[in-house]
Each structure stands twice: as structure tokens, then as C-alpha cells.
Design an enzyme around this catalytic site. Sequence first.
Site, PDB file in Angstrom:
ATOM      1  N   ARG A 168       0.859  -1.195   0.000  1.00 48.99           N
ATOM      2  CA  ARG A 168       0.000   0.000   0.000  1.00 48.99           C
ATOM      3  C   ARG A 168       0.892   1.240   0.000  1.00 48.99           C
ATOM      4  O   ARG A 168       2.099   1.153   0.189  1.00 48.99           O
ATOM      5  CB  ARG A 168      -1.018  -0.003   1.147  1.00 48.99           C
ATOM      6  N   GLY A 169       0.239   2.396  -0.211  1.00 54.00           N
ATOM      7  CA  GLY A 169       0.993   3.636  -0.384  1.00 54.00           C
ATOM      8  C   GLY A 169       1.137   3.892  -1.878  1.00 54.00           C
ATOM      9  O   GLY A 169       1.487   2.988  -2.649  1.00 54.00           O
ATOM     10  N   ALA A 170       0.834   5.136  -2.291  1.00 53.82           N
ATOM     11  CA  ALA A 170       0.683   5.432  -3.715  1.00 53.82           C
ATOM     12  C   ALA A 170       1.892   5.027  -4.578  1.00 53.82           C
ATOM     13  O   ALA A 170       1.725   4.300  -5.571  1.00 53.82           O
ATOM     14  CB  ALA A 170       0.348   6.919  -3.880  1.00 53.82           C
ATOM     15  N   ASN A 210      -5.688  12.367   0.129  1.00 56.56           N
ATOM     16  CA  ASN A 210      -4.772  11.557   0.951  1.00 56.56           C
ATOM     17  C   ASN A 210      -5.627  10.793   1.965  1.00 56.56           C
ATOM     18  O   ASN A 210      -6.865  10.934   1.994  1.00 56.56           O
ATOM     19  CB  ASN A 210      -3.722  12.455   1.627  1.00 56.56           C
ATOM     20  N   ARG A 219      -7.069  -0.555  -7.188  1.00 58.58           N
ATOM     21  CA  ARG A 219      -7.525   0.483  -6.247  1.00 58.58           C
ATOM     22  C   ARG A 219      -7.736   1.758  -7.064  1.00 58.58           C
ATOM     23  O   ARG A 219      -6.962   2.030  -7.985  1.00 58.58           O
ATOM     24  CB  ARG A 219      -6.490   0.735  -5.128  1.00 58.58           C
ATOM     25  N   ASP A 268      -2.210  10.867  -2.496  1.00 64.42           N
ATOM     26  CA  ASP A 268      -2.583   9.803  -3.442  1.00 64.42           C
ATOM     27  C   ASP A 268      -2.942  10.351  -4.806  1.00 64.42           C
ATOM     28  O   ASP A 268      -2.823   9.666  -5.819  1.00 64.42           O
ATOM     29  CB  ASP A 268      -3.740   8.983  -2.869  1.00 64.42           C
ATOM     30  N   GLN A 324      -2.344   2.688   9.743  1.00 66.71           N
ATOM     31  CA  GLN A 324      -1.028   2.792   9.077  1.00 66.71           C
ATOM     32  C   GLN A 324      -0.026   3.562   9.930  1.00 66.71           C
ATOM     33  O   GLN A 324       1.173   3.289   9.884  1.00 66.71           O
ATOM     34  CB  GLN A 324      -1.173   3.477   7.703  1.00 66.71           C
TER      35      GLN A 324
HETATM   36  O1  MRU Z   1      -4.669   3.120   1.919  1.00 68.84           O
HETATM   37  P1  MRU Z   1      -3.204   3.375   1.843  1.00 68.84           P
HETATM   38  O2  MRU Z   1      -2.454   2.885   3.038  1.00 68.84           O
HETATM   39  O3  MRU Z   1      -2.598   2.911   0.538  1.00 68.84           O
HETATM   40  O4  MRU Z   1      -3.096   4.971   1.864  1.00 68.84           O
HETATM   41  C1  MRU Z   1      -1.842   5.559   1.752  1.00 68.84           C
HETATM   42  C2  MRU Z   1      -1.842   7.026   1.910  1.00 68.84           C
HETATM   43  O5  MRU Z   1      -2.869   7.662   2.008  1.00 68.84           O
HETATM   44  C3  MRU Z   1      -0.496   7.700   1.863  1.00 68.84           C
HETATM   45  O6  MRU Z   1      -0.459   8.816   2.684  1.00 68.84           O
HETATM   46  C4  MRU Z   1      -0.227   8.133   0.419  1.00 68.84           C
HETATM   47  O7  MRU Z   1      -0.405   7.039  -0.453  1.00 68.84           O
HETATM   48  C5  MRU Z   1       1.130   8.661   0.246  1.00 68.84           C
HETATM   49  S1  MRU Z   1       2.348   7.364   0.313  1.00 68.84           S
HETATM   50  C6  MRU Z   1       3.866   8.012  -0.077  1.00 68.84           C
END
Ligand code: MRU
Length: 339
Positions: A56-58, A252, A93, A242, A201
Site C-alpha cells: 500500500r501507499g501510492a 490523501n 484500487r 494519493d 497505518q
Molecule cells: O490506503 P493506503 O495505506 O494505501 O493509503 C496511503 C496514503 O494515504 C499515503 O499517505 C499516500 O499514499 C502517500 S504514500 C507516499
Amino acid sequence: MELHLENLPKTVEIGRDADGVYFEYVDQRALPGELRMERTRDWRQVVDAVKVLAVRGAPAIGLAGAAALALWAAYAESLEGMRDAAEVIATARPTAVNLRWAVDRALAEVGDMPDGAGIAAAADALFSLVEAMQVEDEARNRRIGEHGAGLIAPGSRILTHCNAGSLATYYYGTALGVVYAAAEQGKVERVYADETRPVGQGARLTSWELARAGVPVTLICDNMAASLMAKGEVDAVIVGADRIARNGDVANKIGTYGLAVIAREHGVPFYVAAPSSTVDPRLEDGRGIVIEQRAASEVLAEPIEGVEVWNPAFDVTPARFITRIITEDGAFEPSALFG
Ligand code: MRU
């Protein structure tokens, strides 16, 4: 403070051994208890890993998406069906634009190949592309860190939300990249990590990552941020993103918007750190951003009869609450992002 960034794993990585191409990733569901590495040669497992938040994470899901297509090509017999597979991957996603961006980039790499090039050539090209994207991701994060560190005053106490750290990228992180770069300059006194309900997270990932890297970290529940700011204990807020629209509106993790409003009320600067691959030039403003809705079970482990759950994974922070958006190209006022 002694930084130990070498203790942080590579979150996602493509590789090749005698049995062919594989993709290795940290299964983030097992943290903080266990640093579990998974290795797969099955592109569908990568798609599932993204859906269940194992990856996870963009930026990390973007790299996983490109790697999934590389795996598909490595074990396919012809290029037929590649666009269908790409669509399955790109829609795993909906909110982080990095996923679509990376899959489109992978498709373009193959599309640009000379007529008559076969599946083996496409597989090789995609493997090399993913390797290059990994290196590029870390380099971008380090540049984001340098630009962001220039905004951080010595002795800063920084609040962050969700995990925009090394775990959300190939390596180093975006919001936490700024923290690491500023910490290397001796400017960070402490990071406050928001727990980040409902998936946690911040509690499970950011606090683990910062402690492992040697950055002093204090975990707080999301509903404590206002009190902390009211006590004058927060010098800056830094979060990731995101998807960023042309006008600087930022999607985000859910809770980011509230944090930005609280920061404004207390005169605390609110920074967003993200690579340019998170900017969606097709969107005029944040109203066009699709917000992922997730399962009720993330909020309520035991269903209660007659109780409905609303569980959006992200929110949109209007540009007017954002002090600077930090990309690999510099630190911009949101309205100046598109020059
Ligand atoms: O649902 P997630 O854990 O994928 O959400 C992640 C976030 O919202 C992060 O803050 C975002 O992707 C930035 S990651 C460098």
C-alpha cells in the site's frame, strides 16, 4: 540522534533467478509484529496484495502495478490479452493515480517497441523498466527530502498522518523522506505519528518505520492532534498524497483534511510531499477524485444489527489549507504547481 536508514527494507522489488522473474514485497499486514517478505511469480497475487493492503501507499502500488504487468509478460505466451491484464491491474484500487500512471507507462514501453518484437522482448523491456522505475522512485524521494528539509526549522516537532514513508515507496519515502533529510541535518526533535483509523497505518507502520530508522517518535490517536497543537507542541505537519489536482487540491488518507483545518486554526504549516507521478493533470480540482470505499469490517470488527458503516479510505484537502506541495522539482504554493 543516530539515523539508521539502512535498517529499512526495500518495500517492493522485482528480481530474476534461475526460475525466472519474481516480485518481492513486504507484507505490510504483518507489521509491526513481523517483517514478512513475500515472493511471487504470479501477477494476480500482486493485484491481490494491492487490494488487501499487503502492498500500500501510492508510489509502492504504482511500482507493484508495473511489476505485475512485467510478471504477466514474463510468463505469457504471446502479447494477446496484455491490455485486459493491464486493466485488471490498474483498477485494483481507484484513488492513487500512481497505479494508473505506472501501468500506462509500462504499456507505452511495450507499445513503443518495433513491429514484430515478440513477447520475450516485451518481457525484457518491462523488467528493465520496473528496475529503472525503482531507482527513479528512490531518487525522486531523496530530492523531495532535500526540498522539504529546507522548510524545516531546527528543533522541529513534526506531525504526520498515515504512512508516507519508505514502506509506501520503493525506499526512503515522501513525507518521511522530508523527515529523514531534515533529521540528517539535525533538525528533527521528534515526530508525532497519527494512529490513522481505521487501518492503523500510523500506529502499525509509521511508528515502526521511524523507530527502526532511529527517529524519536510518539504515537497519538487521531483525535489528539488538536490538543497537541493547542499546547504548541507541533511545528509542522507533513503528509503524503494519493492524487493531486491541477489547482492543488490533495487526496490523501482519510483524516488528512481535518488535520489541515486544525493546523490552519493553530498557525502550523501544512506540507504535502509527493512525486510528480501523484499529480493528475487531467483533473481541474479535487471534485473529480474517486474516493475508495472500503469494507465495514475495517471499522467494526463485529457487525451490530441496525448499524451501517461509512468507510471512505481517503479525503480531499482543499488547496487553500496547504502551505506548500513538495515534489522532486521543488516546494510550490499549491496554486503555482502548474506554473
Ligand atoms: O490506503 P493506503 O495505506 O494505501 O493509503 C496511503 C496514503 O494515504 C499515503 O499517505 C499516500 O499514499 C502517500 S504514500 C507516499
